[in-house]
Each structure stands twice: as structure tokens, then as C-alpha cells.
Design an enzyme around this catalytic site. Structure first.
Site, short mmCIF file in Angstrom:
data_model
loop_
_atom_site.label_atom_id
_atom_site.label_comp_id
_atom_site.label_asym_id
_atom_site.label_seq_id
_atom_site.Cartn_x
_atom_site.Cartn_y
_atom_site.Cartn_z
N PHE A 147 1.00 -1.12 0.12
CA PHE A 147 -0.22 -0.09 0.00
C PHE A 147 1.05 1.33 0.09
O PHE A 147 1.90 1.42 0.80
CB PHE A 147 -0.99 -0.05 1.29
CG PHE A 147 -1.80 1.25 1.04
CD1 PHE A 147 -3.05 1.18 0.71
CD2 PHE A 147 -1.48 2.39 1.78
CE1 PHE A 147 -3.89 2.13 0.59
CE2 PHE A 147 -2.60 3.41 1.79
CZ PHE A 147 -3.74 3.31 0.89
N ASP A 190 9.19 2.58 1.60
CA ASP A 190 8.14 3.56 2.35
C ASP A 190 8.00 2.90 3.52
O ASP A 190 7.61 1.94 4.21
CB ASP A 190 6.95 2.94 1.30
CG ASP A 190 5.61 3.44 1.91
OD1 ASP A 190 5.81 4.31 2.94
OD2 ASP A 190 4.70 3.29 0.96
N LYS A 206 2.64 9.61 8.72
CA LYS A 206 1.86 9.08 9.85
C LYS A 206 2.52 9.52 11.05
O LYS A 206 2.29 10.79 11.40
CB LYS A 206 1.70 7.60 9.82
CG LYS A 206 0.80 7.17 8.86
CD LYS A 206 0.55 5.68 8.87
CE LYS A 206 -0.37 5.18 7.59
NZ LYS A 206 -1.62 5.40 7.96
N1 PLP Z 1 2.43 4.49 2.50
C1 PLP Z 1 2.18 3.26 3.41
C2 PLP Z 1 2.84 2.45 3.91
C3 PLP Z 1 0.91 3.69 4.28
O1 PLP Z 1 0.57 2.85 5.42
C4 PLP Z 1 0.11 4.76 3.80
C5 PLP Z 1 -1.18 5.24 4.54
O2 PLP Z 1 -1.89 4.10 5.30
C6 PLP Z 1 0.57 5.56 2.76
C7 PLP Z 1 1.62 5.15 2.19
C8 PLP Z 1 -0.38 6.85 2.47
O3 PLP Z 1 -0.18 7.76 3.38
P1 PLP Z 1 -1.25 9.06 3.39
O4 PLP Z 1 -2.52 8.35 3.67
O5 PLP Z 1 -0.68 9.99 4.03
O6 PLP Z 1 -1.30 9.72 1.96
#
Ligand code: PLP
Length: 405
Positions: free
Chosen positions: A147, A232, A261
Site C-alpha cells: 500500500f 516506504d 503518519k
Molecule cells: N504508504 C504506507 C506504507 C501507508 O501505510 C500509507 C497510509 O496508510 C501511505 C503510504 C499513504 O499515506 P497517506 O494516507 O498519508 O497519503
């Protein structure tokens, strides 16, 4: 405390829910409550009900709800300077960038407003690097079940099978391979590949931890081929897994890392970090109106400072071990088929697909949980959670599971 929360909106819940029905865009089924106050591991609704929060804004409030250090920093900065301009220096931005580079293996920082935006920046940086240094390589390899966010490019990068047919046509240039499968990754790298993008723990996918051998193998593959490694760490970074950044536990370093986050402890802020040799953006390539704005920057700095001062990552590790032990006890009673995770990013698999029922019943009993898959429960409490609060969550969950299973 409950009385104070009630005073904020007494008798207002039905009116507010009716107005929400009329005017808020329907993107998710929300429970019929309005939340008005948070402190530490607890959240209160407008009717004064208290909830033990094991979601924490989706792993965002790493220091719990409204930590005093964060409130003080934002309040002080709000009186000084809220927004100068993304094209002007401000002191908090420089301080946060400096703090992040000092405590990570990366050298340069660009600040964004959400995780998806930081990941978009990572993708652009990798493509620019590919254009300049790898003969025009532009493809990025990601993994199934990953994700990376909800912008169009990040939905294209994300490995959710049921997203494949949404919002077509997708952004091209992504190849997907199974997670924790080094051979598949090796086969997928071509002269067109500029980067491999991974989560050290697939959080939204259901908390699947990268094997040590796998992530080290990925680093070696990147070194052999000149392909960039993008980690990520939007969910795993800022202490969540028991170290400030998850990569530290693997003995490797990424070329690019994204954070979000927990970085702002609840305040929206994200970051794209890169090694010096990879920082190839030129003026005009990257930016954004709110990028690096002082309020977000002091939030990030307050979180980072408190995290380092109190060694919050170590605390996440010991509390995570305690949570795991207690979940194992429950697992014996209710037949969990798996218990996995790192630090305070933890999940269990139920013997049946009743995750949503458990989440709803837990909410009724004052415990906030998440079910990222039909049979999976995910736990992402504040990193400051106490053993007593973990015990309380386990007792509530035990009572819920007795009813639901
Ligand atoms: N990358 C990861 C691993 C995530 O868990 C999330 C959100 O859950 C995101 C990217 C996306 O972040 P945002 O919701 O702040 O755009």
C-alpha cells in the site's frame, strides 16, 4: 474528563450526524458517534463515552492523543509564524530536516503533506535519476499486497488486486512481484527499471514483515544493478517497529525513504529523504504550497525530540513484546492461526472471517480496532501505551471474541 467532553457538544450528536449525512462525501462507513477529545490512549465522543484507542488515527498519533510537547510546540509556533512561503527559508523546516538527516542514513529532505505525496516525490526522484543516470530507466517494481497511497500514481503502485480495475487508465511504469520473493524480484529487474519500492512491513496489507534475508538480498540486488531502493516507511518509521526506522533492524540503508503518519504525531506532515548522490531534483522539479510550513515542521520536531529523549522506539519494542505475549494467550483460547508484527505494529489472524464483526463489537465495548483483511485484526496503539492499557484491551477483546466467535 468525560463530563468535560460532554460539555463540548451535549445533545449535538443527532444534529451533527444528520448534517454529516447531508454534506459529507460518503467515502467510508463511519460509526454513528462524533469524536470530540483525545488524551493519551483514550478518545471521547460527544456523549461522553470513552474509547481505548488501538488505531490512533491509523498509526499516526505515535505519542498518543494531544501529547503536551506537541500541543505546546504548535501553540507557540501559531503565535509566531504559520506560513511564510515554500520558497522562503523558515527555521523549523531547517531544524526538522537537520534532525532527520542527523538521525537517519539519508542526507536530504523534502517535506510533503501526506504519505501519498511523499511517495509521489520518491517516484519522481527515481524517474529523474533513471533519466540522468540509467539511460532513461523509468519503471518501478513494487510488491503485491503493498500500500503506497491513494493518488492515481500511488494507486497504480499499490499491490491491491481489487484496485487493478479502478480509475483506469492507471499511471504506467509499475511492475508487481510477490513480497518476500527475491527470485521474482531478480527476474523482474530490466534495463528499464529505475527503482524497487517496498514497505519493510506491509501494514495496510495485513502486517506482513519482510524477512531479513529478503531485504538484505534486495539491497544487494540494487547494488549489483544500480537500481534504487525506495523504502516506504510511512507506517513503519518514527519508532513504530521498535527502532526509529525499520531499516535499522535489517542492517541495510535505503537510497530513498518516505515518512508520514507518526512524523507529525497527528499533525499532517510527511517527508521524502534521499542520499546525496540520489538528490537530483533541480529547481522547478518539485514543490507544493504547504510544503515545509512552520506549524507542521515544529510538530515534526517536537515528535522527533520527544522520541529521542524518551527512547520511544525501545519502549515500542518492549510494549510490543508484551502485547504479543498477551495476544498469544488469547490466541490459545480462540484459535488464532497467526500472530505477527514488529514492535507496536501487530496483527492476528482469526480462525474465521469475522474481523469486521469483532471490530464493530469492540467499538460497542469501547475499544477501537481495525480489520485490514476479513480474518485479520490489526493493533497500532500509541507507542506510549502502558501495560495496563494493553491488559485492558486484551480483556475487552476476550469478552468480544467470546460473543462473536
Ligand atoms: N504508504 C504506507 C506504507 C501507508 O501505510 C500509507 C497510509 O496508510 C501511505 C503510504 C499513504 O499515506 P497517506 O494516507 O498519508 O497519503
Amino acid at each position: 474528563m468525560a463530563v468535560q467532553a460532554q460539555a463540548l457538544a451535549e445533545g449535538q450528536t443527532p444534529r451533527l450526524l444528520a448534517e454529516a449525512n447531508e454534506s459529507v462525501m460518503f467515502i467510508v462507513n463511519r460509526p454513528p458517534s462524533v469524536f470530540v477529545r483525545g488524551k493519551g490512549s483514550y478518545l471521547w465522543d460527544a456523549d461522553g463515552r470513552r474509547y481505548l484507542d488501538f488505531i490512533q488515527g491509523w498509526a499516526v498519533n505515535c505519542l498518543g492523543h494531544c501529547p503536551p510537547s506537541l500541543v505546546r510546540a504548535i501553540t507557540r509556533q501559531a503565535k509566531l509564524l504559520i506560513n511564510a512561503s515554500p520558497a522562503l527559508h523558515n527555521e523549523p523546516m531547517i531544524e526538522l530536516a537537520h534532525g532527520l538527516t542527523e538521525h537517519s542514513a539519508l542526507d536530504r529532505v523534502f517535506f510533503a503533506n501526506s504519505g501519498a505525496e511523499a511517495n509521489e516525490g520518491a517516484l519522481k526522484l527515481a524517474r529523474k535519476y533513471g533519466a540522468l543516470k540509467r539511460g532513461g530507466a523509468f519503471e518501478v517494481i513494487t510488491t503485491w499486497n503493498s500500500f503506497h497511497g491513494r493518488t492515481l500514481a500511488m494507486m497504480s503502485a499499490t499491490g491491491k488486486k481489487h484496485w487493478e480495475s479502478l480509475f483506469e487508465p492507471k499511471v504506467p511504469g509499475f511492475t508487481k512481484v510477490p513480497f518476500n520473493d527475491l527470485a521474482a524480484l531478480r527476474k523482474a529487474v530490466t534495463s528499464r527499471t529505475c527503482a524497487i519500492m517496498l514497505e519493510p512491513v506491509q501494514g495496510e496489507g495485513g502486517v506482513f514483515v519482510a524477512d531479513k534475508k529478503y531485504l538484505r538480498g534486495v539491497r544487494e540486488l540494487c547494488d549489483e544493478t544500480g537500481v534504487l531502493l525506495i523504502l516506504d516507511e510511512i507506517q513503519t518509521g518514527m519508532g513504530r517497529t521498535g527502532s526509529l526506522f525499520a531499516y535499522e533492524q535489517y542492517g541495510i540503508e535505503p537510497d530513498i525513504m518516505t515518512l508520514g503518519k507518526g512524523l507529525g504525531g497527528g499533525f499532517p506532515v510527511a517527508a521524502l529523504l534521499a542520499k546525496e548522490a540520489v538528490s537530483v531534483f533541480e529547481p522547478g522539479d518539485q514543490g507544493g504550497t504547504f510544503c515545509g510550513q512552520p506549524l507542521a515542521m515544529v510538530a515534526g520536531k517536537a515528535v522527533l525530540d520527544e522520541m529521542l529523549r524518551r527512547n520511544i522506539p525501545r519502549r515500542a519494542k518492549t510494549r510490543g513484546n508484551y502485547l504479543k505475549r498477551r495476544l498469544k494467550e488469547l490466541g490459545g483460547e480462540f484459535g488464532f492461526t497467526d500472530i505477527r508484527g514488529l514492535g507496536l505494529l501487530m496483527a492476528v489472524d482469526l480462525p474465521v472471517d469475522k474481523g469486521a464483526d469483532v471490530v464493530n463489537a469492540a467499538l460497542q465495548q469501547g475499544l477501537l480496532l481495525n480489520a485490514p483483511r476479513p480474518n485479520t485484526l490489526r493493533f497500532m496503539p500509541a507507542l506510549t501505551v502502558s501495560n495496563a492499557e494493553i491488559d485492558e484491551a486484551i480483556e475487552t477483546l476476550r469478552s468480544v471474541l467470546r460473543k462473536v466467535l
